[in-house]
Design a protein around this motif. Structure first.
Motif, short mmCIF file in Angstrom:
data_model
loop_
_atom_site.label_atom_id
_atom_site.label_comp_id
_atom_site.label_asym_id
_atom_site.label_seq_id
_atom_site.Cartn_x
_atom_site.Cartn_y
_atom_site.Cartn_z
N MET B 1 28.12 -1.11 -59.54
CA MET B 1 26.09 -0.89 -59.85
C MET B 1 25.98 0.34 -59.32
SD MET B 1 23.29 -2.72 -61.08
CE MET B 1 22.10 -2.79 -60.95
N ARG B 2 26.07 0.78 -58.18
CA ARG B 2 25.86 1.79 -57.67
C ARG B 2 26.29 3.13 -58.10
NH1 ARG B 2 24.95 3.79 -52.11
NH2 ARG B 2 26.03 5.34 -51.89
N SER B 3 28.04 3.54 -58.92
CA SER B 3 27.97 4.43 -58.89
C SER B 3 27.56 4.47 -60.12
CB SER B 3 29.38 4.16 -59.04
OG SER B 3 30.07 3.09 -60.09
N ARG B 4 26.80 3.73 -61.16
CA ARG B 4 26.23 3.99 -62.61
C ARG B 4 24.51 3.64 -62.26
NH1 ARG B 4 29.34 -0.28 -66.64
NH2 ARG B 4 30.75 0.56 -66.60
N ARG B 5 24.48 4.32 -61.07
CA ARG B 5 22.97 4.45 -60.93
C ARG B 5 22.54 5.13 -61.68
NH1 ARG B 5 22.20 2.70 -55.27
NH2 ARG B 5 22.08 0.76 -55.11
N PHE B 6 22.72 5.87 -61.47
CA PHE B 6 21.60 7.70 -61.45
C PHE B 6 22.88 9.01 -62.58
CE2 PHE B 6 20.40 6.50 -57.53
CZ PHE B 6 18.62 6.71 -58.38
N TRP B 7 24.02 7.21 -63.58
CA TRP B 7 24.45 8.50 -64.80
C TRP B 7 23.66 9.07 -65.47
CZ3 TRP B 7 29.72 6.60 -65.10
CH2 TRP B 7 30.55 7.13 -66.03
N ALA B 8 23.15 8.56 -66.16
CA ALA B 8 22.31 9.71 -67.22
C ALA B 8 21.80 11.31 -66.76
CB ALA B 8 21.00 8.68 -67.53
N LEU B 9 21.24 10.39 -65.21
CA LEU B 9 20.60 12.03 -64.78
C LEU B 9 22.19 13.09 -64.51
CD1 LEU B 9 18.43 13.26 -63.05
CD2 LEU B 9 19.12 12.29 -61.09
N ARG B 10 23.00 12.60 -63.85
CA ARG B 10 24.45 12.44 -63.71
C ARG B 10 24.95 13.81 -64.85
NH1 ARG B 10 29.91 11.41 -62.91
NH2 ARG B 10 29.91 10.34 -64.51
N GLU B 11 24.75 13.08 -66.29
CA GLU B 11 24.70 14.11 -67.18
C GLU B 11 23.88 14.58 -67.40
OE1 GLU B 11 27.63 13.78 -69.29
OE2 GLU B 11 28.02 12.37 -67.09
N ARG B 12 22.73 14.76 -67.01
CA ARG B 12 21.58 15.51 -67.97
C ARG B 12 22.09 16.94 -66.63
NH1 ARG B 12 15.98 13.20 -68.24
NH2 ARG B 12 15.62 15.61 -68.76
N LEU B 13 22.10 16.52 -65.56
CA LEU B 13 22.85 17.83 -64.72
C LEU B 13 23.75 18.49 -64.93
CD1 LEU B 13 21.61 15.90 -61.22
CD2 LEU B 13 19.98 17.17 -62.31
N LEU B 14 24.36 18.15 -65.06
CA LEU B 14 26.13 18.79 -65.71
C LEU B 14 25.84 19.65 -66.30
CD1 LEU B 14 28.58 15.55 -65.14
CD2 LEU B 14 28.35 18.09 -63.79
N ARG B 15 25.34 18.66 -67.62
CA ARG B 15 25.02 19.72 -69.07
C ARG B 15 23.62 20.62 -68.71
NH1 ARG B 15 27.18 16.81 -72.98
NH2 ARG B 15 27.49 14.40 -71.74
N ALA B 16 22.98 20.19 -67.33
CA ALA B 16 21.95 21.51 -67.28
C ALA B 16 22.11 23.22 -65.82
CB ALA B 16 21.06 21.29 -66.75
N GLY B 17 23.77 22.40 -66.11
CA GLY B 17 24.70 23.55 -65.79
C GLY B 17 24.59 23.78 -64.37
N VAL B 18 24.28 22.23 -63.87
CA VAL B 18 24.78 22.22 -62.06
C VAL B 18 26.19 21.94 -61.93
CG1 VAL B 18 23.95 20.51 -59.96
CG2 VAL B 18 21.87 20.99 -61.55
N ALA B 19 26.77 22.67 -60.90
CA ALA B 19 27.88 22.91 -60.39
C ALA B 19 28.08 21.22 -59.97
CB ALA B 19 28.19 23.42 -59.39
#
Lengths: 112, 245
Positions: B1-19
């Motif tokens: 549950m905790r690991s998926r809480r900010f899944w969408a944000l994680r994907e957006r940050l990675l695609r935006a170029g955050v290391a």
């Protein structure tokens, strides 16, 4: 309106973070609470935006981060470096100058 | 549950170029913060059903979070800003360095074994097997490993496949054109190690097979990571989306 507010708030999170962390090291949640308490809830940042600001200040050498275990959980604690203290002194004096100037302007024209 | 809480944000940050390391750190701290806010709300008597929405509201909207990170270029990865350098050019010197390092390690080990343990390297079935294993490593596995590593690194940063494909093609082609051989010492001759790069009618087919296998293995890694991520990307209901206050 949003842009005007952003302009007005520009530099404020950095100043608040450095000021509060200069007193003692804190982790993110503690710091968010400290901001709310110190400003009597007048400044409400989305608490999440503290983290990019903290990481950026750390990369700039103004903050130091270290992992510490407290109450059964590992947290990232932030503290101000010597460079951060110098930056805080600069930002605070600039802020006081601007605040004093705005205060003077709001008080109305002074005729001799 | 905790690991998926900010899944969408994680994907957006990675695609935006955050290391990836920066993303992991932000998400970890947001998760901790979220848990602290939930505990605070529970202590205030807020019921467990309403608490997550209030906690998301306290953290701020996903858009604001992403904007505040993107406003700080120092938090963005250089590989995302220069994908051509990171994924098309860098794998080439990396492969060359690994190729040379492998040969230096082989020759160095032989010298050390001879100097320290007085081992005599005279042509034998065991040494022939060692040569075949080393050839397999340097001619087949090494270019594939470098290319697969590059594909994995590109996927981790959610880089589109264009530049990584160019790098994989170059490394695959270079790897396919390299050659390597060892002549172990005999009673009448000294041993020698030879390596080089070249193309001739005798090695057309093996070279093509080697290049194709490198390309296929690397693309499989990228596709596999992408599919695995897609499968795990279905967030639980109500999670992963911050509520705009």
């Amino acid at each position: 309106m949003g842009d005007a507010r952003a302009l007005l708030m520009s530099g404020v999170p950095e100043l608040l973070i450095l000021r509060l962390l200069a007193e003692r090291e804190m982790y993110g949640y503690e710091l968010a609470r400290a901001v709310r308490t110190a400003t009597h809830d007048a400044i409400s940042l989305g608490e999440g935006v503290l983290y990019p600001a903290l990481h950026s200040l750390e990369l700039g050498g103004l903050l130091r981060a270290r992992r510490r275990r407290a109450a059964g959980r590992t947290r990232v604690y932030y503290s101000v470096t010597a460079q951060g203290r110098r930056r805080l002194a600069f930002l605070a004096s600039r802020w006081r100058r601007i605040a004093a100037a705005v205060e003077t302007a709001l008080a109305g024209p002074q005729h001799a | 549950m905790r690991s998926r809480r900010f899944w969408a944000l994680r994907e957006r940050l990675l695609r935006a170029g955050v290391a990836p390391r920066g993303v992991r750190r932000v998400i970890g701290e947001l998760n901790d913060h979220f848990d602290d806010v939930l505990a605070e709300l529970a202590a205030q008597g807020v019921n467990a059903k309403d608490a997550p929405a209030q906690a998301y509201a306290r953290l701020g909207s996903e858009d604001v979070l992403v904007r505040s990170i993107l406003a700080r270029p120092e938090l963005l990865s250089w590989a995302h800003r220069r994908p051509a350098v990171a994924f098309a050019l860098l794998p080439v010197p990396a492969f060359a360095a690994a190729f040379v390092a492998s040969i230096v390690a082989l020759v160095g080990s032989a010298h050390l074994a001879r100097a320290w343990f007085a081992v005599r390297f005279v042509d034998s079935a065991g040494l022939q097997l060692l040569t075949r294993c080393f050839s397999l490593w340097i001619l087949w596995l090494l270019p594939t490993a470098v290319s697969m590593l590059s594909a994995w690194a590109a996927w981790r940063r959610r880089i589109a496949l264009l530049w990584p494909s160019v790098g994989i093609l170059i490394v695959g082609a270079l790897g396919a054109l390299t050659n390597f051989g060892v002549h172990w010492a005999t009673a009448t001759s000294r041993g020698a190690v030879g390596a080089g790069i070249g193309f001739g009618p005798a090695n057309e087919l093996p070279a093509l097979v080697r290049a194709a296998s490198t390309l296929a293995a690397s693309l499989l890694v990228y596709a596999g990571c992408w599919l695995a991520n897609r499968r795990g990307s279905q967030p639980p209901r109500g999670a992963g989306t911050a509520v705009t206050p």
